[in-house]
Design a protein around this motif. Structure first.
Motif, mmCIF file in Angstrom:
data_model
loop_
_atom_site.group_PDB
_atom_site.id
_atom_site.type_symbol
_atom_site.label_atom_id
_atom_site.label_comp_id
_atom_site.label_asym_id
_atom_site.label_seq_id
_atom_site.Cartn_x
_atom_site.Cartn_y
_atom_site.Cartn_z
ATOM 1 N N ARG A 366 0.767 -1.248 -0.061
ATOM 2 C CA ARG A 366 0.093 -0.187 0.223
ATOM 3 C C ARG A 366 0.956 1.229 -0.218
ATOM 4 N N GLU A 367 2.141 1.056 0.701
ATOM 5 C CA GLU A 367 3.065 2.272 0.852
ATOM 6 C C GLU A 367 3.914 2.239 -0.480
ATOM 7 N N GLY A 368 3.720 1.354 -1.566
ATOM 8 C CA GLY A 368 4.484 1.296 -2.558
ATOM 9 C C GLY A 368 6.143 0.937 -2.437
ATOM 10 N N ILE A 369 6.134 0.395 -1.162
ATOM 11 C CA ILE A 369 7.547 0.106 -0.936
ATOM 12 C C ILE A 369 7.974 -1.402 -1.599
ATOM 13 N N ASN A 370 9.198 -1.606 -2.195
ATOM 14 C CA ASN A 370 9.461 -2.678 -2.645
ATOM 15 C C ASN A 370 10.051 -3.751 -1.638
ATOM 16 N N ILE A 371 9.953 -4.924 -1.507
ATOM 17 C CA ILE A 371 10.652 -5.966 -0.796
ATOM 18 C C ILE A 371 11.881 -6.535 -1.399
ATOM 19 N N GLN A 372 13.115 -6.299 -1.049
ATOM 20 C CA GLN A 372 14.159 -6.803 -1.626
ATOM 21 C C GLN A 372 14.617 -8.252 -1.243
ATOM 22 N N MET A 373 14.326 -8.554 -0.019
ATOM 23 C CA MET A 373 14.506 -10.002 0.500
ATOM 24 C C MET A 373 13.534 -10.122 1.745
ATOM 25 N N ILE A 374 13.123 -11.368 1.596
ATOM 26 C CA ILE A 374 12.370 -11.804 2.667
ATOM 27 C C ILE A 374 12.992 -13.290 3.330
ATOM 28 N N THR A 375 13.025 -13.201 5.042
ATOM 29 C CA THR A 375 13.145 -14.388 5.454
ATOM 30 C C THR A 375 12.174 -14.693 6.797
ATOM 31 N N THR A 376 11.778 -15.818 7.084
ATOM 32 C CA THR A 376 10.916 -15.989 8.095
ATOM 33 C C THR A 376 11.590 -17.026 8.981
ATOM 34 N N SER A 377 10.813 -17.018 10.215
ATOM 35 C CA SER A 377 11.054 -18.216 11.224
ATOM 36 C C SER A 377 9.643 -18.325 11.949
ATOM 37 N N GLU A 378 9.826 -19.353 12.645
ATOM 38 C CA GLU A 378 8.625 -19.543 13.429
ATOM 39 C C GLU A 378 7.690 -18.393 14.151
ATOM 40 N N ILE A 379 8.654 -17.685 14.511
ATOM 41 C CA ILE A 379 7.863 -16.371 15.444
ATOM 42 C C ILE A 379 8.300 -14.905 14.679
ATOM 43 N N LYS A 380 8.940 -15.107 13.630
ATOM 44 C CA LYS A 380 9.322 -13.719 12.909
ATOM 45 C C LYS A 380 9.274 -13.565 11.563
ATOM 46 N N ILE A 381 9.100 -12.567 11.027
ATOM 47 C CA ILE A 381 9.160 -12.391 9.367
ATOM 48 C C ILE A 381 9.922 -11.058 9.334
ATOM 49 N N SER A 382 11.220 -11.030 8.490
ATOM 50 C CA SER A 382 11.793 -10.014 8.466
ATOM 51 C C SER A 382 11.921 -9.593 6.815
ATOM 52 N N VAL A 383 11.911 -8.319 6.582
ATOM 53 C CA VAL A 383 12.078 -7.830 4.970
ATOM 54 C C VAL A 383 13.183 -6.848 4.815
ATOM 55 N N LEU A 384 14.036 -6.983 3.869
ATOM 56 C CA LEU A 384 14.924 -5.952 3.438
ATOM 57 C C LEU A 384 14.424 -5.032 2.506
ATOM 58 N N ILE A 385 14.588 -3.736 2.703
ATOM 59 C CA ILE A 385 13.864 -2.630 1.986
ATOM 60 C C ILE A 385 15.009 -1.593 1.834
ATOM 61 N N ASP A 386 14.579 -0.533 1.096
ATOM 62 C CA ASP A 386 15.559 0.714 1.067
ATOM 63 C C ASP A 386 15.480 1.433 2.035
ATOM 64 N N ARG A 387 16.617 2.063 2.569
ATOM 65 C CA ARG A 387 16.670 2.767 3.527
ATOM 66 C C ARG A 387 15.894 3.765 3.822
ATOM 67 N N PRO A 388 15.537 4.797 2.816
ATOM 68 C CA PRO A 388 14.722 5.992 2.948
ATOM 69 C C PRO A 388 13.276 5.555 3.000
ATOM 70 N N SER A 389 12.766 4.265 2.950
ATOM 71 C CA SER A 389 11.331 3.815 3.328
ATOM 72 C C SER A 389 11.216 3.411 4.741
ATOM 73 N N ALA A 390 12.315 3.356 5.383
ATOM 74 C CA ALA A 390 12.252 2.327 6.655
ATOM 75 C C ALA A 390 11.182 2.972 7.538
ATOM 76 N N ALA A 391 11.176 4.278 7.856
ATOM 77 C CA ALA A 391 10.333 4.659 9.128
ATOM 78 C C ALA A 391 9.004 4.653 8.415
ATOM 79 N N THR A 392 8.525 4.904 7.245
ATOM 80 C CA THR A 392 7.464 4.297 6.598
ATOM 81 C C THR A 392 6.929 3.168 6.695
ATOM 82 N N ALA A 393 7.700 2.296 6.314
ATOM 83 C CA ALA A 393 7.516 0.908 6.535
ATOM 84 C C ALA A 393 7.106 0.393 8.041
ATOM 85 N N LEU A 394 7.893 0.678 8.717
ATOM 86 C CA LEU A 394 7.611 0.345 10.259
ATOM 87 C C LEU A 394 6.232 0.730 10.628
ATOM 88 N N ARG A 395 5.909 2.173 10.294
ATOM 89 C CA ARG A 395 4.633 2.384 10.879
ATOM 90 C C ARG A 395 3.462 1.794 9.989
#
Ligand code: ADP
Ligand code: ASP
Ligand code: MG
Length: 601
Positions: A366-395
């Protein structure tokens, strides 16, 4: 007499008034009848200022001298705190790390605790004194001063609580607890009443700067309840406790974290043969660099591409190690991106809730942020994105899981009980090369087990578009087909397309593939014969050699690795199902889980 450990962070001892306020807090506990041990950090921004001062002299200060310099900050604080307590009429004594025999390894600026000699502290406590210990510092076996890494005073405090069998460890800081995410970035973040060790371990190691992640390793290993609270009020804070005490039913995600300063390294054209992955990560682990989000894409033409993330500050060292490793195995170029950030969501409830990944990916789309990499485990999901989008992505992610809303009634305050038998038995140090060497220190890795799951299949989407919203679309379709997804990995794009793989229960693989075929826009391949091997423990990622040891054991049996997922509490790999049993056995052997001696004979 119960012992209470209280740790005061930098802002809590920034000036004389704050030191006196902290002193009064310790005295209150002392007057209630507790023995009190205080751990203090350097005042205010002292450590940052010392780092800046060193950099004015030289770009590359020797690590040993850096530790000599940085440890002075805490020494100032302990002396002032002892004076403050004495001035208020209670006997007190301050100690440096060396003075209490806090012995570490020799990795300057990121040393690990091996042993703490508790006698001197116990003697002083026994005389009714309030004991004040300098956080963040120790000495190696040659009496060189070492430091534990930025934020390491938390680890000193919890380690002392473990050694001395304290009822609890209170962490006094400038927020009144652990929030659903950093309240400085997302002001709507909400305070959490209780959180489990595993969730906090993940959050802390994925960027939640409120606690040093290694302090949570100690807490979990030795069962120390932690109370994170404000030094400026008496309000109840957040308890970090065992899962049974923290359990919150009915919701999937407990918190979100941002690691803003990450870098991504990709090794191209990696030959696809057993042992290569091991060789690469062994070289990087030897340089003591923590690696995360290891992703290997699906092998084409006998060549793979391996990407991983490191802290940006580790990039120069990680690049030299990666280049040396690439050369040694005959791989292609090593490329990197120093402008990325990692956003993660964490929650015990993810084990049973479906759709968490979809919700996260849709929020980013919805924020138009591209996901560069994804990894998951049983209790977490992480995505790598470009740094300028970081705060918007977290919010956006925080909002998508409604983390700002109270989901349940407040938990009653946690009441720690003193378990006298919990106090840690220290193991004598043995030389590293001694046969069957005993564990060499309190902070050593603890492996809990190796599991084999033969019920999964892999689905790989090859050459699919690398654009915002793609992952969201795929996992929405899979959710609608009622398929429960386990591991997800996506590698960084080369030439505008990317590979996205995931695992699902074998009998649903065909259904999942059917669901995504019309929208994938690339090849969809099912890998029906997948064995998933999981090594579980504490501090799996922060101990740099674990992944490498796992890959090494598999290489020894010529087992090829197809999928990799890393987290703080487990490392998963996918291998060929024929190799499953052999892989299971060789990993049990590699981590000394076979037999009953555990190397302790
Ligand atoms: P101290 O000097 O007391 O150790 P830190 O600065 O290390 O304090 O940690 C407290 C800070 O951590 C808070 O001011 C807050 O901005 C940040 N923080 C990051 N993530 C979180 C979170 N999930 N909950 C609370 N605080 C967080
Ligand atoms: N003073 C050290 C730092 O700033 C340790 C700590 O505060 O925990 O990193
Ligand atoms: Mg801190």
């Amino acid at each position: 007499m119960p012992l209470l450990v209280q740790k005061f962070g930098g802002t809590s001892v920034a000036d004389s008034n704050k030191i006196l306020a902290a002193a009064r807090r310790a005295i209150q506990a002392h007057q209630r009848g507790d023995q009190v041990l205080i751990v203090v950090s350097a005042r205010g921004h002292t450590t940052d200022e010392l780092v800046a001062l060193a950099r004015e002299i030289t770009e590359h200060p020797p690590a040993r001298e850096m530790d000599m310099l940085l440890s002075t900050g805490e020494q100032v604080s302990v002396a002032l705190m002892a004076m403050a307590i004495e001035s208020l009429g209670v006997p007190a004594i301050s100690f440096t790390g060396a003075q209490i025999g806090l012995v570490t390894d020799s990795f300057h600026t990121k040393a690990r605790i091996r042993n703490i000699a508790s006698e001197r502290i116990e003697r002083a406590l026994g005389k009714g004194k309030i004991v004040i210990v300098a956080g963040f510092q120790g000495v190696d076996e040659h009496y060189n001063i070492t430091t534990l890494g930025r934020g390491g005073s938390d680890t000193t405090a919890v380690a002392l609580a473990a050694v001395l069998g304290a009822a609890a460890c209170e962490i006094y800081t400038d927020v009144d607890g652990i929030y659903t995410t950093d309240p400085r970035i997302v002001p709507e973040a909400r305070k959490i009443d209780r959180i489990s060790y595993d969730e906090m371990l993940e959050l802390a190691s994925l960027g939640a700067g409120v606690m040093h992640s290694r302090s949570i390793e100690f807490a979990k290993k030795y069962g120390v309840p932690i109370h994170v609270r404000s030094s400026f009020s008496d309000a109840e804070g957040t308890w970090v406790v065992p899962e049974a005490d923290a359990r919150r039913l009915g919701w999937a995600v407990s918190g979100a974290a941002l690691a803003k300063d990450e870098a991504r390294i990709t090794i191209q054209k990696v030959p696809d043969r057993p042992g290569v992955v091991h060789s690469i990560f062994h070289t990087i682990a030897k340089a003591n660099i923590v690696v995360d989000m290891i992703v290997q894409n699906v092998v084409l033409d006998d060549q793979a591409e391996i990407s991983f993330a490191v802290a940006k500050s580790d990039l120069p060292d990680a690049l030299s190690a990666a280049e040396a490793a690439a050369k040694a195995v005959g791989a292609g170029r090593v490329v990197h991106d120093a402008e990325v950030a990692k956003v993660s969501v964490v929650g015990l409830g993810m084990r049973t809730h479906t759709g968490v990944a979809t919700t996260m990916f849709e929020a980013l789309a919805r924020e138009g942020i591209n996901i560069q990499m994804i990894t998951t485990s049983e209790i977490k999901i992480s995505v790598l994105i470009d740094r300028p989008s970081a705060a918007t992505a977290l919010r956006a992610v925080h909002k998508a899981f409604s983390l700002e809303e109270a989901h349940e009634k407040p938990a009653p305050p946690f009441v720690p009980t003193v378990k006298p038998d919990r106090a840690l038995k220290l193991v004598p140090l043995a030389p590293a090369d001694a046969p069957n060497a005993l564990p060499r220190g309190m902070e050593d890795l603890v492996i809990a087990g190796v599991d084999l799951d033969e019920s999964q299949a892999g689905v790989a989407l090859l050459g699919v578009p690398d654009e915002p919203g793609f992952a969201a679309k795929i996992f929405r379709a899979i959710g609608e087909a009622n398929v429960f997804v386990d591991m997800i990995v996506q590698n960084v794009s080369s030439n505008g397309t990317t590979d996205l793989s995931f695992t699902v229960p074998r009998d649903t693989a065909e259904r999942a593939a059917e669901a995504v075929r019309p929208i994938a826009g690339g090849r969809v391949v099912i890998e029906p014969n997948l064995a998933k091997l999981a090594v579980t423990g504490v501090g799996m990622r922060s101990h740099t050699g674990v992944a490498a040891a796992m890959f090494g054991a598999l290489a020894g049996e010529s087992i090829n690795i197809k999928l990799i997922n890393t987290s703080e509490v487990r490392i998963n790999v996918g291998a060929d199902i024929q190799s499953g049993q052999i892989a299971h056995q060789c990993l049990r052997r590699a981590f000394a889980l076979d037999g009953d001696d555990n190397g302790e004979s």
